[in-house]
Design a protein around this motif. Structure first.
Motif, mmCIF file in Angstrom:
data_model
loop_
_atom_site.group_PDB
_atom_site.id
_atom_site.type_symbol
_atom_site.label_atom_id
_atom_site.label_comp_id
_atom_site.label_asym_id
_atom_site.label_seq_id
_atom_site.Cartn_x
_atom_site.Cartn_y
_atom_site.Cartn_z
ATOM 1 N N LYS A 53 -27.993 10.261 -22.962
ATOM 2 C CA LYS A 53 -29.207 9.752 -22.306
ATOM 3 C C LYS A 53 -29.782 10.778 -21.347
ATOM 4 N N VAL A 54 -28.909 11.469 -20.621
ATOM 5 C CA VAL A 54 -29.375 12.501 -19.690
ATOM 6 C C VAL A 54 -30.046 13.634 -20.454
ATOM 7 N N ALA A 55 -29.437 14.087 -21.531
ATOM 8 C CA ALA A 55 -30.009 15.179 -22.315
ATOM 9 C C ALA A 55 -31.315 14.762 -22.978
ATOM 10 N N ALA A 56 -31.403 13.522 -23.424
ATOM 11 C CA ALA A 56 -32.624 13.046 -24.087
ATOM 12 C C ALA A 56 -33.795 12.970 -23.115
ATOM 13 N N ALA A 57 -33.508 12.810 -21.812
ATOM 14 C CA ALA A 57 -34.574 12.728 -20.820
ATOM 15 C C ALA A 57 -35.190 14.098 -20.519
ATOM 16 N N VAL A 62 -31.195 21.552 -12.989
ATOM 17 C CA VAL A 62 -29.802 21.137 -13.032
ATOM 18 C C VAL A 62 -29.574 19.963 -12.083
ATOM 19 N N ALA A 63 -30.181 20.024 -10.908
ATOM 20 C CA ALA A 63 -30.028 18.935 -9.928
ATOM 21 C C ALA A 63 -30.582 17.630 -10.480
ATOM 22 N N ILE A 89 -24.438 22.309 -17.559
ATOM 23 C CA ILE A 89 -25.805 22.123 -18.037
ATOM 24 C C ILE A 89 -26.390 23.491 -18.370
ATOM 25 N N THR A 90 -26.779 23.645 -19.643
ATOM 26 C CA THR A 90 -27.345 24.913 -20.113
ATOM 27 C C THR A 90 -28.586 24.622 -20.949
ATOM 28 N N LYS A 91 -29.219 25.709 -21.376
ATOM 29 C CA LYS A 91 -30.380 25.587 -22.268
ATOM 30 C C LYS A 91 -30.134 26.407 -23.515
ATOM 31 N N VAL A 98 -26.099 19.348 -22.319
ATOM 32 C CA VAL A 98 -25.197 18.871 -21.282
ATOM 33 C C VAL A 98 -23.812 18.732 -21.904
ATOM 34 N N SER A 99 -22.832 19.439 -21.321
ATOM 35 C CA SER A 99 -21.460 19.432 -21.843
ATOM 36 C C SER A 99 -20.498 18.951 -20.770
#
Length: 125
Positions: A53-57, A62-63, A89-91, A98-99
């Motif tokens: 859910k965090v990654a989909a947003a 990073v904060a 958190i990377t791109k 998000v790992s």
């Protein structure tokens, strides 16, 4: 008295009491380990859903991603093993990834523990 002829002993089939008890111990231990491990698997799946859910947003910083995970953690009360600071958190190709990774020790008996290593990641669609 007339002697009765003996018939050959038929081969018996079945399980002995010792064999039955051995299987009961093995199955009982496997059930005990399963009962102790299932809540950690449930927590892992919950963490994986929250990270997805965090990654989909598509958080921009990073904060912001860590704050979004903290909000998910407040909703999902079963997440106790990791915090937002444990997330990586990377791109990749302008998409947020998000790992997470963590170890869970489950006490079985005395000094005997079962160590489960969980890891996962989620990429924005």
């Amino acid at each position: 008295m007339i002697p009765v002829p003996r018939q050959p002993r038929a081969s018996q089939r079945g399980i002995t009491l010792f064999g039955l008890l051995s299987w009961a111990v093995v199955l009982g231990f496997a059930g005990y380990v399963l009962v102790r491990a299932v809540p950690t698997v449930n927590e892992y799946l919950t963490i994986k859903r929250a990270v997805a859910k965090v990654a989909a947003a598509q958080p921009t910083t990073v904060a912001e991603a860590r704050t979004a995970f903290d909000r998910q953690k407040e909703v999902e009360y079963s997440i106790t093993s990791i915090d937002s600071k444990d997330l990586e958190i990377t791109k990749e190709n302008d998409k947020v990834v998000v790992s997470f990774a963590y170890d869970k020790e489950i006490p079985l008996a005395g000094p005997v523990y079962l160590l489960l290593k969980y890891e996962g990641s989620a990429k924005a669609p």
